[in-house]
Design an enzyme around this catalytic site. Structure first.
Site, PDB file in Angstrom:
ATOM      1  N   ASP A  12      11.345  10.283  -0.107  1.00  0.00           N
ATOM      2  CA  ASP A  12      10.261  10.975   0.612  1.00  0.00           C
ATOM      3  C   ASP A  12       9.001  11.114  -0.228  1.00  0.00           C
ATOM      4  OD1 ASP A  12      12.124  11.389   2.684  1.00  0.00           O
ATOM      5  OD2 ASP A  12      12.846  13.191   1.676  1.00  0.00           O
ATOM      6  N   HIS A  40      11.097   6.105   6.781  1.00  0.00           N
ATOM      7  CA  HIS A  40       9.713   6.143   6.333  1.00  0.00           C
ATOM      8  C   HIS A  40       8.866   6.637   7.484  1.00  0.00           C
ATOM      9  CE1 HIS A  40      10.337   3.955   2.732  1.00  0.00           C
ATOM     10  NE2 HIS A  40      10.628   2.828   3.312  1.00  0.00           N
TER      11      HIS A  40
HETATM   12  P1  GDP Z   1       8.924   7.803   2.246  1.00  0.00           P
HETATM   13  O1  GDP Z   1      10.297   7.784   2.792  1.00  0.00           O
HETATM   14  O2  GDP Z   1       8.886   7.699   0.758  1.00  0.00           O
HETATM   15  O3  GDP Z   1       7.992   6.861   2.930  1.00  0.00           O
HETATM   16  O4  GDP Z   1       8.358   9.254   2.540  1.00  0.00           O
HETATM   17  P2  GDP Z   1       8.084   9.996   3.904  1.00  0.00           P
HETATM   18  O5  GDP Z   1       8.275   9.162   5.091  1.00  0.00           O
HETATM   19  O6  GDP Z   1       8.756  11.299   3.844  1.00  0.00           O
HETATM   20  O7  GDP Z   1       6.510  10.180   3.738  1.00  0.00           O
HETATM   21  C1  GDP Z   1       5.955  11.320   3.352  1.00  0.00           C
HETATM   22  C2  GDP Z   1       5.074  11.928   4.412  1.00  0.00           C
HETATM   23  O8  GDP Z   1       3.841  12.139   3.814  1.00  0.00           O
HETATM   24  C3  GDP Z   1       4.762  11.104   5.648  1.00  0.00           C
HETATM   25  O9  GDP Z   1       4.657  11.987   6.732  1.00  0.00           O
HETATM   26  C4  GDP Z   1       3.438  10.434   5.328  1.00  0.00           C
HETATM   27  O10 GDP Z   1       2.650  10.174   6.467  1.00  0.00           O
HETATM   28  C5  GDP Z   1       2.802  11.489   4.502  1.00  0.00           C
HETATM   29  N1  GDP Z   1       1.903  11.038   3.463  1.00  0.00           N
HETATM   30  C6  GDP Z   1       1.996   9.929   2.663  1.00  0.00           C
HETATM   31  N2  GDP Z   1       1.001   9.940   1.763  1.00  0.00           N
HETATM   32  C7  GDP Z   1       0.284  11.074   1.983  1.00  0.00           C
HETATM   33  C8  GDP Z   1      -0.834  11.678   1.347  1.00  0.00           C
HETATM   34  O11 GDP Z   1      -1.386  11.185   0.384  1.00  0.00           O
HETATM   35  N3  GDP Z   1      -1.267  12.867   1.874  1.00  0.00           N
HETATM   36  C9  GDP Z   1      -0.677  13.469   2.925  1.00  0.00           C
HETATM   37  N4  GDP Z   1      -1.153  14.627   3.358  1.00  0.00           N
HETATM   38  N5  GDP Z   1       0.400  12.951   3.525  1.00  0.00           N
HETATM   39  C10 GDP Z   1       0.863  11.768   3.064  1.00  0.00           C
END
Ligand code: GDP
Length: 427
Positions: A12, A40
């Protein structure tokens, strides 16, 4: 050449967004491990999507999305995912599925549930997607590869054999209904129809693509601390989350992986059980959880509230090292703009001694965080495009962490969108 996008921590970290962004300049995106247990979240012009099996490149029409042999392939989930994006006006993606990928069988999901039930309070906090039983069978050599769907006689025979073994456990250990090989066979024939258009000899395809100078992006799930060897065993996932495993799980030469972008979030979150040294609780945690990510820190697959914590330099330094990091993408920094002061975990105190090396699980459970408090920047940094334009305290936060972890932060993500990214030169 091959590039990898992987996680430094517990998952995440925002890998989906970074992959989606890097996919713009890639020809092929490959999932090389994991299954439909993690997800994701991607925000783009078509909407907001939670992907579990498809690589994050499916939203571009110039890329081919590949499911590598290392993935735990859940065919009904994949079919539903393809359906869900096609109905939202995303151009029909080009998808290839390795003929050597193994399938999550219906009974893997059942066994996952039954085992969690049996363990009760001692469970591993599985998402019950069948991943652990799947990989157990893979290494016990009773798994089913996609290519086996196309030899019906052999498939039938093997199903009878495997069901015999499974039924002993179902009857005597779990006291649950038995499996019927004929029913399973019928189900698998439906799956065959679903995957037939996509099945491919992926390692040959990638080998030829590399010879033609194509750019390949490997997309990891979860992060270093969930790796079965180097993570917080046994609270780990069942397939390696490391970039190095990308060579195996995609079938590309290890020496082709030239860039490893390790994603690390500006604060910590984790799901499931296990030691989490910089964890915070109460209102402090609730507020960060509410403000975190894009719409709060809740599991993309399960909707479970994530456990929250401050940035952990010990875990991240280790996480980056095991990935073979060339670049760190530091994400979700914008979320911290509300804090007056930001604690950062810079060491672990274990039995009265402070260390910055990430320990094995027994010691980890005894570790207490050594915190250093940095001043906040108290402003909204979304929309900023240049590193110099970030508030001074924000830059200090980035540079402090870069120094602590010892790997270059070359990308700073300040929002969920594809363009919310600030590039930095390597020092
Ligand atoms: P992954 O499994 O590593 O891709 O992580 P997640 O799906 O949990 O992604 C993390 C969340 O943070 C998602 O809802 C993204 O849209 C969001 N996100 C990613 N980068 C950023 C950022 O720089 N700022 C903010 N506010 N949200 C982000």
């Amino acid at each position: 050449m091959v590039k990898a996008v992987v996680g430094a921590n517990w998952g995440d970290e925002g890998k989906g967004k970074i992959t989606d962004m890097m996919a713009e300049n890639a020809d092929i995106i490959v999932r090389f491990q994991g299954g439909a247990n993690a997800g994701h979240t991607i925000v783009n012009k078509y909407g907001k999507f939670a992907l579990h099996t498809l690589p994050s490149g499916v939203f571009y029409d110039h890329t081919t999305s590949v499911i590598g042999n290392g993935v735990a392939l859940n065919i009904p989930v994949l079919a539903a995912e393809i359906e869900s994006i096609v109905t939202k006006d995303v151009p029909t993606p080009k998808i290839l599925i390795s003929d050597r990928a193994q399938m999550v069988m219906p009974y893997h999901i059942l066994f996952d549930q039954y085992e969690e039930e049996r363990l009760g309070g001692r469970s591993f906090g599985s998402t019950k997607s069948g991943i652990a039983p799947f990989y157990s069978d893979k290494y016990a050599k009773i798994g089913f590869q996609v290519n086996e769907l196309f030899d019906e006689v052999a498939l039938k025979e093997k199903l009878v054999r495997v069901c015999e073994t499974k039924n002993i456990l179902l009857e005597h250990l779990y006291h649950k209904p038995l499996l019927n090989p004929d029913e399973l066979f019928d189900e698998l024939m439906k799956w065959k129809e679903m995957v037939a258009p996509y099945v491919c000899d992926v390692s040959t395809y990638l080998w030829n693509a590399l010879k033609e100078g194509k750019d390949i992006l490997l997309e990891g799930q979860l992060g270093t601390l969930k790796d079965p060897d180097h993570g917080i065993y046994p609270m780990v996932t069942s397939s390696s989350t490391l970039a190095g495993y990308g060579a195996v799980g995609a079938g590309v030469p290890p020496y082709e992986i030239k860039q490893v972008v390790t994603v690390s979030k500006a604060y910590s979150s984790a799901v499931g059980a296990g030691a989490f040294v910089s964890e915070i609780f109460g209102e402090e945690a609730d507020e960060l959880r509410r403000r975190g990510g894009d719409g709060g820190e809740y599991g993309a697959t399960t909707g479970r509230p994530r456990r929250m914590g401050w940035y952990d330099c010990v875990a991240s330094k280790y996480g980056c090292r095991l990935q073979g990091t060339t670049d760190v993408a530091f994400t979700v920094l914008d979320v911290l703009g509300y804090l007056d002061e930001i604690p950062v975990c810079v060491g672990y105190e274990i039995d009265g001694e402070v260390t910055t090396e990430f320990p094995t699980t027994g010691k980890l459970e005894k570790a207490k965080p050594v915190l250093e408090v940095l001043p906040g920047w108290k402003s909204d940094i979304r929309g900023i495009k240049k590193y110099e334009d970030l508030p001074e305290n924000c830059r200090k936060y980035v540079e402090f962490i870069e120094e602590q972890i010892g790997f270059p932060i070359t990308m700073v993500s300040n929002g969920p969108g594809r363009d919310d990214i600030i590039f930095r030169e390597k020092k």
